[in-house]
Design a protein around this motif. Structure first.
Motif, mmCIF file in Angstrom:
data_model
loop_
_atom_site.group_PDB
_atom_site.id
_atom_site.type_symbol
_atom_site.label_atom_id
_atom_site.label_comp_id
_atom_site.label_asym_id
_atom_site.label_seq_id
_atom_site.Cartn_x
_atom_site.Cartn_y
_atom_site.Cartn_z
ATOM 1 N N ASP A 119 7.410 -2.702 11.660
ATOM 2 C CA ASP A 119 7.675 -2.788 10.094
ATOM 3 C C ASP A 119 6.868 -4.275 9.976
ATOM 4 O OD1 ASP A 119 8.390 -3.117 7.501
ATOM 5 O OD2 ASP A 119 10.613 -3.139 7.743
ATOM 6 N N SER A 123 10.051 -8.463 6.783
ATOM 7 C CA SER A 123 11.045 -7.315 6.631
ATOM 8 C C SER A 123 11.915 -6.967 7.936
ATOM 9 C CB SER A 123 10.541 -5.946 6.273
ATOM 10 O OG SER A 123 9.693 -6.126 5.139
ATOM 11 N N GLU A 172 8.377 6.944 6.273
ATOM 12 C CA GLU A 172 9.420 7.354 5.174
ATOM 13 C C GLU A 172 9.053 6.143 4.197
ATOM 14 O OE1 GLU A 172 13.256 7.506 6.361
ATOM 15 O OE2 GLU A 172 14.009 8.275 4.359
HETATM 16 C C1 LIG Z 1 11.060 1.106 0.415
HETATM 17 S S1 LIG Z 1 10.872 0.482 2.066
HETATM 18 C C2 LIG Z 1 11.216 1.848 3.064
HETATM 19 C C3 LIG Z 1 12.011 1.387 4.166
HETATM 20 C C4 LIG Z 1 12.362 2.627 5.417
HETATM 21 N N1 LIG Z 1 11.315 3.320 5.713
HETATM 22 C C5 LIG Z 1 13.527 3.431 4.751
HETATM 23 O O1 LIG Z 1 13.253 4.608 4.113
HETATM 24 O O2 LIG Z 1 14.442 2.898 4.623
HETATM 25 C C6 LIG Z 1 9.535 0.096 2.487
HETATM 26 C C7 LIG Z 1 8.997 -0.709 3.620
HETATM 27 O O3 LIG Z 1 7.677 -0.475 3.812
HETATM 28 C C8 LIG Z 1 7.416 -1.666 4.675
HETATM 29 N N2 LIG Z 1 5.968 -2.019 4.323
HETATM 30 C C9 LIG Z 1 5.118 -2.193 3.001
HETATM 31 N N3 LIG Z 1 4.037 -2.759 3.110
HETATM 32 C C10 LIG Z 1 4.109 -2.844 4.504
HETATM 33 C C11 LIG Z 1 2.860 -3.255 5.375
HETATM 34 N N4 LIG Z 1 1.766 -3.832 4.816
HETATM 35 N N5 LIG Z 1 2.858 -3.421 6.564
HETATM 36 C C12 LIG Z 1 4.246 -3.074 7.158
HETATM 37 N N6 LIG Z 1 5.353 -2.566 6.502
HETATM 38 C C13 LIG Z 1 4.969 -2.528 5.006
HETATM 39 C C14 LIG Z 1 8.248 -2.701 4.078
HETATM 40 O O4 LIG Z 1 8.243 -3.938 4.860
HETATM 41 C C15 LIG Z 1 9.564 -1.939 3.911
HETATM 42 O O5 LIG Z 1 10.265 -1.968 5.208
#
Ligand SMILES: C[S@@+](CC[C@H](N)C(=O)[O-])C[C@H]1O[C@@H](n2cnc3c(N)ncnc32)[C@H](O)[C@@H]1O
Length: 290
Positions: A119, A123, A172
Motif C-alpha cells: 500500500d 495508508s 480491489e
Molecule cells: C478504496 S481504498 C481500497 C482499499 C482496499 N483494497 C479495500 O478494498 O479495502 C484505495 C486504496 O488504494 C491505495 N492507493 C491509491 N493510490 C495509490 C498509490 N499511488 N500507491 C499505492 N496505493 C495507492 C490507497 O492507499 C488505499 O489503500
C-alpha cells in the motif's frame, strides 16, 4: 515518496464492511475485524446504518446513504474475492492497495499462505497504527509502495516474494485511483512477478454515466451540507471497458477467465440493493497468467 495523507476511501470501505458484517450476505460474507479497525467517531455512522434509523437532517442523511450503498458493494465484492482466493489456494497472496483489508487477520484458510500487504506508505502506516498488536493468522509482510513512483518489483523482491511460486493477486478498489499509465506500469510489474498459474483479481469501474454523475452529486451534497467527503482528495483517475482492460492484460500474458458486473453478482448472492445506481459501474475480473 510523495507527502500525502492516508487514504480516506480505505476507511469508507472498511466502514462499509463493518456495516455489512452479519447483515448482508449472511453465511457468505463476514468481516468481524473491520469494526475494530475504526475509530470511535468512524463507528458512529456505522452503528447508525446498522440500526436502520434513517437520519432526518440533510447532511447525516447523505452520509447514511453513502455508507449504506458502500456496504452493499463491499459485501458483494468481498464474497467474490474471498471465494476466488480460497479456490486458488496459492502459497502467496499479494494485496495491492490493501487499505484496511483484514483478510490476513480474519481468514484462517490463509494460515499456510504468505501475505504481502502492499500500500501507499501513508495508508500503510495508518493501518499498522490501527492494528496495534493484533496478530495476523499467517506470515504477513508489509510492503510500502506508491504505485505512482516506486518499483513494485524491487519492493516485493526485498520483502521475500518468490516469483517462481504461484501467487494470487488482489487489486480491489484501487484501479480507479490510478491513471491509465500507472495501471499499465503496475501490470508490467505484476507480470514480472507472476509464475504460470498466477491469478489476478481486479475490481474496476467502467465508464458508466449514471455512476459518474451519482458519485459527483453525492460529493457535492456532502460538501454543501458541511459533512466530510472521503473522496475529496482521491479523485477517480481511470475507468475501463472490459475489452480495453482484457486487451491490456493480454499484452502481459494474462487471460481474462471471468468478468462480472457487481450488480449481477449481487443478484446471484441474494443481496438486495437499494442503491444499485451507485454500484452500476463496478466490475470484478479474474485473469490467469500463462
Ligand atoms: C478504496 S481504498 C481500497 C482499499 C482496499 N483494497 C479495500 O478494498 O479495502 C484505495 C486504496 O488504494 C491505495 N492507493 C491509491 N493510490 C495509490 C498509490 N499511488 N500507491 C499505492 N496505493 C495507492 C490507497 O492507499 C488505499 O489503500
Amino acid at each position: 515518496m510523495t507527502e500525502r495523507a492516508a487514504s480516506r476511501t480505505a476507511i469508507l470501505v472498511c466502514q462499509g464492511r463493518a456495516v455489512a458484517d452479519g447483515r448482508l450476505g449472511v453465511g457468505r460474507f463476514s468481516d468481524p475485524v473491520a469494526m475494530d479497525l475504526l475509530t470511535e467517531a468512524e463507528r458512529e455512522m456505522v452503528d447508525l446504518v446498522r440500526s436502520g434509523a434513517v437520519p432526518s437532517s440533510f447532511g447525516p442523511r447523505i452520509e447514511y446513504e453513502l455508507l449504506s450503498a458502500t456496504a452493499e458493494v463491499l459485501a458483494v465484492r468481498t464474497i467474490a474475492i474471498d471465494d476466488a482466493v480460497r479456490a486458488a489456494a496459492s502459497p502467496q497472496l499479494v494485496v495491492l492497495g490493501a487499505g484496511l483489508d483484514a483478510r490476513a487477520w480474519r481468514m484462517p484458510e490463509l494460515s499456510a499462505t504468505t501475505v504481502f500487504e502492499v500500500d501507499h506508505p501513508a495508508s500503510q502506516a495508518e493501518k499498522r497504527h490501527r492494528l496495534g498488536d493484533r496478530k495476523p493468522v499467517t506470515d504477513t509482510r508489509f510492503v510500502p509502495v506508491d504505485f505512482a513512483q516506486d518499483s513494485l518489483v524491487t519492493a516485493l523482491t526485498a520483502a521475500g516474494h518468490d516469483h517462481s511460486r504461484p501467487t494470487t493477486w488482489i487489486w480491489e478498489g484501487v484501479v480507479p485511483y490510478l491513471t491509465p499509465a500507472q495501471v499499465a506500469e503496475t501490470l508490467i510489474a505484476i507480470a514480472q512477478r507472476s509464475a504460470p498459474t498466477a491469478r489476478l483479481l481486479i475490481t474496476y469501474p467502467t465508464p458508466h454515466r449514471v455512476y459518474h454523475y451519482g458519485r459527483k452529486a453525492m460529493q457535492l451534497l456532502l460538501t454543501l451540507s458541511g459533512r466530510p467527503n472521503p473522496m475529496a482528495r482521491e479523485p477517480q483517475r481511470s475507468t475501463w471497458t472490459p475489452a480495453t482492460l482484457a486487451t491490456l492484460l493480454a499484452t502481459h500474458s494474462f487471460t481474462v477467465t471471468t468478468d462480472c458486473d457487481l450488480q449481477s453478482l449481487a443478484l446471484d448472492y441474494g443481496i438486495e440493493g437499494k442503491h444499485r445506481s451507485l454500484s452500476a459501474d463496478g466490475h470484478l475480473l479474474t485473469a490467469d497468467h500463462l
